[in-house]
Design a protein around this motif. Structure first.
Motif: not given
Length: 373
Positions: A99-113
Protein backbone atom coordinates in the motif's frame (compact mmCIF):
# COMPACT_ATOMS: atom_id res chain seq x y z
CA UNK A 1 13.60 -15.25 -1.95
CA UNK A 2 11.52 -14.56 1.14
CA UNK A 3 13.53 -12.95 3.96
CA UNK A 4 12.02 -13.00 7.45
CA UNK A 5 14.23 -10.36 9.07
CA UNK A 6 15.62 -7.01 8.01
CA UNK A 7 19.16 -8.32 8.50
CA UNK A 8 18.46 -11.25 6.18
CA UNK A 9 17.04 -8.87 3.59
CA UNK A 10 20.13 -6.65 3.83
CA UNK A 11 22.41 -9.62 3.21
CA UNK A 12 20.40 -10.64 0.14
CA UNK A 13 20.63 -7.16 -1.35
CA UNK A 14 24.36 -6.88 -0.62
CA UNK A 15 25.10 -10.18 -2.36
CA UNK A 16 22.75 -9.81 -5.33
CA UNK A 17 23.88 -8.34 -8.63
CA UNK A 18 20.95 -9.47 -10.79
CA UNK A 19 17.73 -7.43 -11.09
CA UNK A 20 15.11 -8.17 -8.45
CA UNK A 21 11.34 -8.13 -8.77
CA UNK A 22 10.09 -6.79 -5.43
CA UNK A 23 6.70 -8.12 -4.32
CA UNK A 24 4.55 -7.73 -1.25
CA UNK A 25 1.39 -9.80 -1.57
CA UNK A 26 1.63 -9.84 -5.39
CA UNK A 27 -1.89 -8.46 -5.82
CA UNK A 28 -1.12 -5.69 -8.36
CA UNK A 29 0.88 -7.51 -11.02
CA UNK A 30 3.21 -4.52 -11.34
CA UNK A 31 6.64 -5.98 -10.61
CA UNK A 32 8.98 -6.29 -13.63
CA UNK A 33 11.06 -9.29 -14.67
CA UNK A 34 13.83 -10.48 -12.35
CA UNK A 35 14.49 -12.81 -9.46
CA UNK A 36 11.47 -12.58 -7.15
CA UNK A 37 11.99 -11.06 -3.70
CA UNK A 38 8.89 -11.32 -1.50
CA UNK A 39 8.40 -9.21 1.64
CA UNK A 40 5.51 -11.27 3.02
CA UNK A 41 7.90 -12.90 5.50
CA UNK A 42 8.41 -9.51 7.18
CA UNK A 43 5.02 -9.50 8.91
CA UNK A 44 3.63 -8.55 12.29
CA UNK A 45 2.40 -5.62 14.38
CA UNK A 46 5.28 -3.88 16.14
CA UNK A 47 3.32 -1.24 18.06
CA UNK A 48 -0.29 -0.16 18.29
CA UNK A 49 -1.39 2.60 20.65
CA UNK A 50 -5.10 3.35 20.09
CA UNK A 51 -5.02 6.29 22.47
CA UNK A 52 -2.19 7.89 20.53
CA UNK A 53 -3.69 6.99 17.14
CA UNK A 54 -0.40 5.42 16.07
CA UNK A 55 0.40 2.09 14.43
CA UNK A 56 3.73 0.46 13.52
CA UNK A 57 3.75 -2.73 11.42
CA UNK A 58 6.23 -4.72 9.41
CA UNK A 59 5.86 -4.20 5.68
CA UNK A 60 4.55 -7.68 4.88
CA UNK A 61 1.65 -7.46 7.34
CA UNK A 62 -1.69 -8.15 5.57
CA UNK A 63 -3.96 -5.12 5.22
CA UNK A 64 -6.97 -7.19 6.32
CA UNK A 65 -5.24 -8.07 9.60
CA UNK A 66 -4.53 -4.42 10.29
CA UNK A 67 -8.06 -3.31 9.42
CA UNK A 68 -9.58 -5.95 11.70
CA UNK A 69 -7.33 -4.91 14.58
CA UNK A 70 -8.20 -1.23 14.10
CA UNK A 71 -11.94 -1.97 13.80
CA UNK A 72 -11.87 -3.75 17.16
CA UNK A 73 -10.75 -0.42 18.68
CA UNK A 74 -13.20 1.69 16.67
CA UNK A 75 -10.48 3.01 14.34
CA UNK A 76 -9.53 2.74 10.66
CA UNK A 77 -7.00 3.54 7.95
CA UNK A 78 -8.21 7.00 6.83
CA UNK A 79 -7.15 6.71 3.18
CA UNK A 80 -9.40 3.74 2.31
CA UNK A 81 -6.86 1.63 0.35
CA UNK A 82 -8.07 -0.15 -2.77
CA UNK A 83 -8.02 -3.92 -3.14
CA UNK A 84 -6.88 -4.74 -6.70
CA UNK A 85 -7.61 -8.47 -6.67
CA UNK A 86 -11.05 -8.46 -8.32
CA UNK A 87 -9.97 -6.00 -11.01
CA UNK A 88 -6.71 -7.79 -11.85
CA UNK A 89 -7.78 -11.34 -11.13
CA UNK A 90 -4.89 -11.87 -8.71
CA UNK A 91 -4.93 -14.20 -5.70
CA UNK A 92 -2.37 -12.69 -3.34
CA UNK A 93 -2.86 -10.87 -0.04
CA UNK A 94 -2.56 -7.04 0.04
CA UNK A 95 0.18 -5.91 2.44
CA UNK A 96 0.82 -2.64 4.22
CA UNK A 97 4.20 -2.28 2.54
CA UNK A 98 2.56 -2.67 -0.86
CA UNK A 99 0.00 0.00 0.00
CA UNK A 100 2.81 2.41 0.90
CA UNK A 101 5.03 1.49 -2.05
CA UNK A 102 2.23 2.34 -4.49
CA UNK A 103 0.64 5.10 -2.32
CA UNK A 104 -2.74 3.37 -2.64
CA UNK A 105 -5.60 5.69 -1.69
CA UNK A 106 -9.33 5.29 -2.24
CA UNK A 107 -12.46 7.48 -2.51
CA UNK A 108 -11.89 9.18 0.84
CA UNK A 109 -8.77 10.88 -0.49
CA UNK A 110 -10.86 13.91 -1.50
CA UNK A 111 -11.39 14.65 2.19
CA UNK A 112 -8.84 12.74 4.25
CA UNK A 113 -5.80 12.78 1.98
CA UNK A 114 -3.55 10.07 0.59
CA UNK A 115 -1.66 7.19 2.18
CA UNK A 116 1.56 9.27 2.23
CA UNK A 117 -0.19 11.95 4.31
CA UNK A 118 -0.54 9.49 7.23
CA UNK A 119 2.96 8.01 7.10
CA UNK A 120 5.01 8.88 10.17
CA UNK A 121 8.11 6.80 9.52
CA UNK A 122 9.65 4.02 7.47
CA UNK A 123 12.43 1.49 7.69
CA UNK A 124 13.88 0.09 4.46
CA UNK A 125 16.93 -1.53 2.93
CA UNK A 126 18.37 0.29 -0.08
CA UNK A 127 19.99 -1.18 -3.18
CA UNK A 128 23.37 -1.20 -1.44
CA UNK A 129 22.04 -3.51 1.25
CA UNK A 130 22.09 -0.75 3.88
CA UNK A 131 19.23 -0.60 6.39
CA UNK A 132 17.89 2.94 6.81
CA UNK A 133 15.14 4.58 8.82
CA UNK A 134 13.40 7.92 8.44
CA UNK A 135 10.75 9.69 10.48
CA UNK A 136 9.52 8.17 13.71
CA UNK A 137 6.87 6.08 15.38
CA UNK A 138 4.81 8.93 16.84
CA UNK A 139 3.22 12.05 15.40
CA UNK A 140 5.49 14.51 17.23
CA UNK A 141 8.61 12.98 15.67
CA UNK A 142 8.81 14.03 12.02
CA UNK A 143 12.57 13.83 11.43
CA UNK A 144 13.23 13.09 7.78
CA UNK A 145 9.58 13.44 6.87
CA UNK A 146 10.28 14.33 3.23
CA UNK A 147 12.06 11.02 2.63
CA UNK A 148 9.17 9.22 4.31
CA UNK A 149 6.85 10.78 1.74
CA UNK A 150 9.28 10.02 -1.07
CA UNK A 151 9.12 6.30 -0.29
CA UNK A 152 5.32 6.40 -0.73
CA UNK A 153 4.72 5.81 -4.41
CA UNK A 154 8.32 4.82 -5.21
CA UNK A 155 7.18 1.29 -6.19
CA UNK A 156 10.16 -0.37 -4.52
CA UNK A 157 12.72 1.38 -6.73
CA UNK A 158 14.50 3.22 -3.90
CA UNK A 159 14.50 0.48 -1.30
CA UNK A 160 12.63 -2.49 0.08
CA UNK A 161 10.34 -1.44 2.91
CA UNK A 162 10.62 -3.43 6.14
CA UNK A 163 8.54 -1.33 8.59
CA UNK A 164 5.95 1.45 8.23
CA UNK A 165 4.48 3.76 10.89
CA UNK A 166 1.06 5.39 10.51
CA UNK A 167 -1.35 7.78 12.06
CA UNK A 168 -4.84 6.23 12.21
CA UNK A 169 -8.24 7.86 12.85
CA UNK A 170 -11.48 6.95 14.66
CA UNK A 171 -14.19 5.08 12.79
CA UNK A 172 -17.17 7.44 12.32
CA UNK A 173 -20.42 6.69 14.11
CA UNK A 174 -22.59 6.91 10.99
CA UNK A 175 -22.54 7.55 7.26
CA UNK A 176 -24.98 8.51 4.52
CA UNK A 177 -24.88 8.73 0.76
CA UNK A 178 -26.89 11.18 -1.33
CA UNK A 179 -27.75 9.51 -4.65
CA UNK A 180 -28.65 11.38 -7.84
CA UNK A 181 -29.96 9.33 -10.73
CA UNK A 182 -29.63 9.91 -14.46
CA UNK A 183 -27.03 12.67 -14.74
CA UNK A 184 -24.74 13.09 -17.74
CA UNK A 185 -21.02 13.03 -17.02
CA UNK A 186 -20.68 16.82 -17.34
CA UNK A 187 -23.63 17.56 -15.05
CA UNK A 188 -22.50 14.90 -12.57
CA UNK A 189 -19.10 16.62 -12.25
CA UNK A 190 -20.91 19.91 -11.63
CA UNK A 191 -22.97 18.29 -8.87
CA UNK A 192 -19.93 16.67 -7.27
CA UNK A 193 -18.01 19.95 -7.42
CA UNK A 194 -20.91 21.75 -5.72
CA UNK A 195 -20.97 19.13 -2.97
CA UNK A 196 -17.20 19.15 -2.44
CA UNK A 197 -17.20 22.94 -2.38
CA UNK A 198 -19.90 23.03 0.30
CA UNK A 199 -19.24 23.25 4.06
CA UNK A 200 -20.72 19.76 4.61
CA UNK A 201 -17.45 17.79 4.74
CA UNK A 202 -18.05 15.34 1.91
CA UNK A 203 -15.87 12.20 2.17
CA UNK A 204 -16.66 10.67 -1.21
CA UNK A 205 -17.89 11.90 -4.58
CA UNK A 206 -18.19 9.43 -7.46
CA UNK A 207 -20.17 8.96 -10.65
CA UNK A 208 -20.86 5.83 -12.70
CA UNK A 209 -22.44 6.38 -16.14
CA UNK A 210 -23.57 2.75 -15.82
CA UNK A 211 -24.34 1.95 -12.20
CA UNK A 212 -25.12 -1.41 -10.61
CA UNK A 213 -28.68 -1.26 -11.96
CA UNK A 214 -27.53 -0.11 -15.41
CA UNK A 215 -28.50 3.57 -15.02
CA UNK A 216 -26.24 6.57 -14.33
CA UNK A 217 -25.74 7.26 -10.61
CA UNK A 218 -23.88 9.99 -8.76
CA UNK A 219 -22.82 9.28 -5.16
CA UNK A 220 -22.07 11.87 -2.47
CA UNK A 221 -20.94 10.52 0.94
CA UNK A 222 -20.84 12.13 4.38
CA UNK A 223 -19.58 10.52 7.60
CA UNK A 224 -19.40 11.42 11.28
CA UNK A 225 -21.68 11.60 14.31
CA UNK A 226 -25.20 10.39 13.59
CA UNK A 227 -26.92 13.74 14.14
CA UNK A 228 -24.35 15.60 12.07
CA UNK A 229 -24.60 13.09 9.23
CA UNK A 230 -28.39 13.40 9.12
CA UNK A 231 -28.18 17.21 9.09
CA UNK A 232 -25.51 17.37 6.39
CA UNK A 233 -27.27 14.85 4.17
CA UNK A 234 -30.45 16.92 4.37
CA UNK A 235 -28.52 20.10 3.57
CA UNK A 236 -26.88 18.42 0.58
CA UNK A 237 -30.31 17.39 -0.68
CA UNK A 238 -31.30 21.03 -0.64
CA UNK A 239 -28.06 22.14 -2.28
CA UNK A 240 -28.22 19.53 -5.04
CA UNK A 241 -31.99 19.42 -5.55
CA UNK A 242 -31.76 21.27 -8.84
CA UNK A 243 -29.73 18.48 -10.41
CA UNK A 244 -32.50 15.89 -10.32
CA UNK A 245 -34.30 13.35 -8.19
CA UNK A 246 -32.42 12.59 -4.96
CA UNK A 247 -32.47 9.82 -2.41
CA UNK A 248 -30.38 9.13 0.70
CA UNK A 249 -28.94 5.73 1.59
CA UNK A 250 -28.04 5.11 5.23
CA UNK A 251 -27.97 1.29 5.54
CA UNK A 252 -24.39 0.44 6.60
CA UNK A 253 -24.09 -2.76 4.54
CA UNK A 254 -25.41 -1.13 1.37
CA UNK A 255 -23.15 1.87 1.88
CA UNK A 256 -20.09 -0.32 2.39
CA UNK A 257 -20.90 -2.42 -0.69
CA UNK A 258 -21.52 0.64 -2.87
CA UNK A 259 -18.28 2.37 -1.99
CA UNK A 260 -16.32 -0.86 -2.27
CA UNK A 261 -17.76 -1.17 -5.79
CA UNK A 262 -16.34 2.27 -6.57
CA UNK A 263 -13.07 1.83 -4.66
CA UNK A 264 -12.15 -1.53 -6.21
CA UNK A 265 -13.56 -0.72 -9.68
CA UNK A 266 -15.61 -3.91 -9.46
CA UNK A 267 -17.59 -2.98 -12.57
CA UNK A 268 -14.53 -3.79 -14.72
CA UNK A 269 -13.69 -7.08 -13.01
CA UNK A 270 -13.85 -9.96 -15.46
CA UNK A 271 -14.48 -7.71 -18.46
CA UNK A 272 -12.13 -7.95 -21.44
CA UNK A 273 -9.90 -4.98 -22.18
CA UNK A 274 -7.16 -2.85 -20.67
CA UNK A 275 -7.78 -0.73 -17.58
CA UNK A 276 -6.31 2.75 -17.24
CA UNK A 277 -6.27 5.04 -14.20
CA UNK A 278 -6.27 8.69 -15.27
CA UNK A 279 -5.72 11.57 -12.83
CA UNK A 280 -6.74 15.06 -13.96
CA UNK A 281 -8.39 18.14 -12.52
CA UNK A 282 -12.07 17.33 -11.91
CA UNK A 283 -13.42 19.66 -14.58
CA UNK A 284 -11.34 17.77 -17.17
CA UNK A 285 -12.81 14.38 -16.29
CA UNK A 286 -15.52 14.48 -18.98
CA UNK A 287 -12.92 15.72 -21.50
CA UNK A 288 -10.94 12.55 -20.87
CA UNK A 289 -13.97 10.42 -21.62
CA UNK A 290 -14.76 12.44 -24.74
CA UNK A 291 -11.19 11.94 -26.01
CA UNK A 292 -11.29 8.15 -25.57
CA UNK A 293 -13.27 5.45 -27.29
CA UNK A 294 -13.70 3.76 -23.91
CA UNK A 295 -15.80 0.68 -23.36
CA UNK A 296 -16.75 2.03 -19.91
CA UNK A 297 -15.65 4.68 -17.40
CA UNK A 298 -16.07 5.41 -13.69
CA UNK A 299 -15.37 8.77 -12.05
CA UNK A 300 -14.00 9.12 -8.52
CA UNK A 301 -12.56 12.04 -6.54
CA UNK A 302 -15.25 14.39 -7.84
CA UNK A 303 -14.23 13.68 -11.45
CA UNK A 304 -10.48 14.00 -10.86
CA UNK A 305 -9.89 10.25 -11.12
CA UNK A 306 -11.19 8.49 -14.23
CA UNK A 307 -11.05 4.71 -14.54
CA UNK A 308 -11.31 3.71 -18.20
CA UNK A 309 -11.92 0.25 -19.66
CA UNK A 310 -10.29 0.34 -23.10
CA UNK A 311 -9.91 -1.96 -26.11
CA UNK A 312 -6.79 -4.06 -25.58
CA UNK A 313 -3.37 -2.95 -26.78
CA UNK A 314 -3.95 0.78 -27.19
CA UNK A 315 -1.76 3.54 -25.75
CA UNK A 316 -4.26 6.22 -24.77
CA UNK A 317 -1.74 8.93 -23.88
CA UNK A 318 -1.56 10.52 -27.37
CA UNK A 319 -5.35 10.93 -27.34
CA UNK A 320 -5.10 12.80 -24.04
CA UNK A 321 -2.49 15.27 -25.29
CA UNK A 322 -3.41 18.77 -24.12
CA UNK A 323 -5.21 17.54 -21.00
CA UNK A 324 -3.00 18.00 -17.95
CA UNK A 325 -2.55 15.00 -15.68
CA UNK A 326 -1.18 11.47 -15.87
CA UNK A 327 -2.39 8.07 -17.04
CA UNK A 328 -1.34 4.76 -15.49
CA UNK A 329 -1.78 1.42 -17.25
CA UNK A 330 -3.22 -0.76 -14.49
CA UNK A 331 -4.28 -3.90 -16.37
CA UNK A 332 -3.08 -5.20 -19.73
CA UNK A 333 -1.46 -8.20 -21.39
CA UNK A 334 2.27 -8.79 -21.00
CA UNK A 335 2.69 -7.89 -24.68
CA UNK A 336 1.04 -4.50 -24.15
CA UNK A 337 3.04 -3.86 -20.98
CA UNK A 338 6.26 -4.54 -22.91
CA UNK A 339 5.29 -1.88 -25.45
CA UNK A 340 3.42 0.73 -23.36
CA UNK A 341 4.91 2.24 -20.19
CA UNK A 342 2.87 1.49 -17.10
CA UNK A 343 3.56 4.87 -15.51
CA UNK A 344 3.20 8.26 -17.17
CA UNK A 345 6.55 9.27 -18.72
CA UNK A 346 8.04 12.15 -16.76
CA UNK A 347 9.09 15.49 -18.26
CA UNK A 348 12.84 15.58 -18.90
CA UNK A 349 13.78 17.75 -15.88
CA UNK A 350 11.72 15.60 -13.49
CA UNK A 351 13.07 12.40 -15.05
CA UNK A 352 16.62 13.64 -14.47
CA UNK A 353 15.85 14.29 -10.79
CA UNK A 354 14.27 10.86 -10.46
CA UNK A 355 17.30 9.16 -12.00
CA UNK A 356 19.57 11.04 -9.62
CA UNK A 357 17.59 9.90 -6.58
CA UNK A 358 17.50 6.28 -7.79
CA UNK A 359 21.25 6.40 -8.47
CA UNK A 360 21.78 7.43 -4.83
CA UNK A 361 19.68 4.68 -3.29
CA UNK A 362 20.07 1.95 -5.91
CA UNK A 363 23.31 2.61 -7.84
CA UNK A 364 23.39 -0.90 -9.34
CA UNK A 365 19.82 -0.59 -10.64
CA UNK A 366 18.64 -3.90 -9.17
CA UNK A 367 15.36 -2.82 -7.52
CA UNK A 368 12.34 -3.16 -9.85
CA UNK A 369 14.58 -2.07 -12.72
CA UNK A 370 12.78 -0.27 -15.51
CA UNK A 371 9.53 0.20 -13.63
CA UNK A 372 9.95 3.98 -13.34
CA UNK A 373 11.39 4.45 -16.83
Amino acid sequence: MRPETEAELAEILKDTAAPLSIRGGNTRGMAPAGDVLETSGLAGVELYEPGALTLVVKAGTPVAEVEAMLAAEGQRLPYEPMDHRALLGTKGVPTMGGVVAANISGPRRVQAGACRDYLLGVRFVDGNGVALKNGGRVMKNVTGYDLVKLMAGSYGTLGVLTEVSFKVLPQPEAAACVLIEGLSDEVAVQAMSAALGSPFDVTGAAHAPVGVDGAPVTMIRVEGFEGSVAYRAEQLKGLLGGFGDLSVETAPQRLAAGWKWIRDVEAFAGQEGDVWRISVKPSDGPKVTAALDAKAVIYDWGGGLVWALMPAGRDIRPALSGIGGHATLVRASSETKARVAMLQPEPAPVAALSRGIRQKYDPRGILNAGLMG
